[in-house]
Design an enzyme around this catalytic site. Sequence first.
Site, mmCIF file in Angstrom:
data_model
loop_
_atom_site.group_PDB
_atom_site.id
_atom_site.type_symbol
_atom_site.label_atom_id
_atom_site.label_comp_id
_atom_site.label_asym_id
_atom_site.label_seq_id
_atom_site.Cartn_x
_atom_site.Cartn_y
_atom_site.Cartn_z
ATOM 1 N N CYS A 56 43.138 31.312 30.220
ATOM 2 C CA CYS A 56 42.417 32.321 29.450
ATOM 3 C C CYS A 56 42.486 32.131 27.945
ATOM 4 O O CYS A 56 41.466 32.116 27.261
ATOM 5 C CB CYS A 56 42.880 33.725 29.836
ATOM 6 N N HIS A 83 46.567 38.430 28.938
ATOM 7 C CA HIS A 83 45.179 37.964 28.940
ATOM 8 C C HIS A 83 44.546 38.173 27.561
ATOM 9 O O HIS A 83 45.006 39.021 26.782
ATOM 10 C CB HIS A 83 44.382 38.724 30.001
ATOM 11 N N ASP A 111 34.390 37.524 27.935
ATOM 12 C CA ASP A 111 35.546 36.878 28.551
ATOM 13 C C ASP A 111 35.094 35.592 29.224
ATOM 14 O O ASP A 111 34.220 35.624 30.090
ATOM 15 C CB ASP A 111 36.168 37.829 29.577
#
Length: 314
Positions: free
Chosen positions: A90, A133, A148
Amino acid sequence: MGSPPTYTEAQLEAYLKRIEYPNTNDTVLKELREKVKTDGLATLSDLMRRHLCAIPWGNSGLHYSQHHTISLHPETLFEKIVERRLDGYCMENSGVFFIVLRSLGFHVYATGGRVSRAAATGVDDGRYMSYGHMILIVVVDGEKYMVDVGFGNNCATAPLPLREGATATHIGASEMRLIKDSLVEFIDKEQKVWIYQTRYNPTSVWVPNICFSDVEFLPQDFAMINFSVSQKRTSWFGQIFVCMRMIMDPGEEQIIGQYVMSGKEVKKRVHGQTEILQVLHNEEGRVKALAKYFGMSLRQSEIQGIQGLTSELR
């Protein structure tokens, strides 16, 4: 700390080639920056979609390397993801995208997210893990959007406005949305956070994936989060190797599926149908499959780095 990092014109051109952006000629950056001003949301959506379909999400740096660490330095990220054409988890994928968006003229900042136990363990008890995250918040025409590119299988496939209950297509029949709610572990129930949810089809239940606020996090915050996620002994990222890449439709207008490497299988999921493409019996087979399905060419020293780890295929 100095000014926020940006990428050079040459680096941006290399990134656009990496995500197979069309017409990467001498004027592409000028035209792209103009699109950011005149049609920011469509431009953001296009870049996000192409990034997800070109750059794999995965944790190879913790398995196929001699150092088993993850660096978030802008130049290290660029070398790994753009020049070497490898995967990233991520904070690597979103880290590169963050700097690219800023360099193109978007108003963007990063915030931290908590992954739900429902996403991590399959048990939806309303609880969330610690911060682990990265979410990007992009402001377009005065409205904030969640962006994202680093959440694997259930990653958002388009920018989502920070607006309660607005449902959008995820992949195929699956849907995604944002709601705002308190968490079961909060003492002060008046505090609410954004919760990113997905469901497999319009009749199934919504599953919480990530919660986050729109408060800006700083690089030093992500340095701490990255260390915990990559080095904590109980983190699954250091125990299991995974890799995933989204699949775009022939018209390059929507995401229709994904390639997933997990355990000893490579799967292709399109329109809700799953096909096992290859069963992996050893490291030689997995390394070749990474090149075939994910475009990742590992160096010999990287291949040798997984020897002796629990994630090695024997």
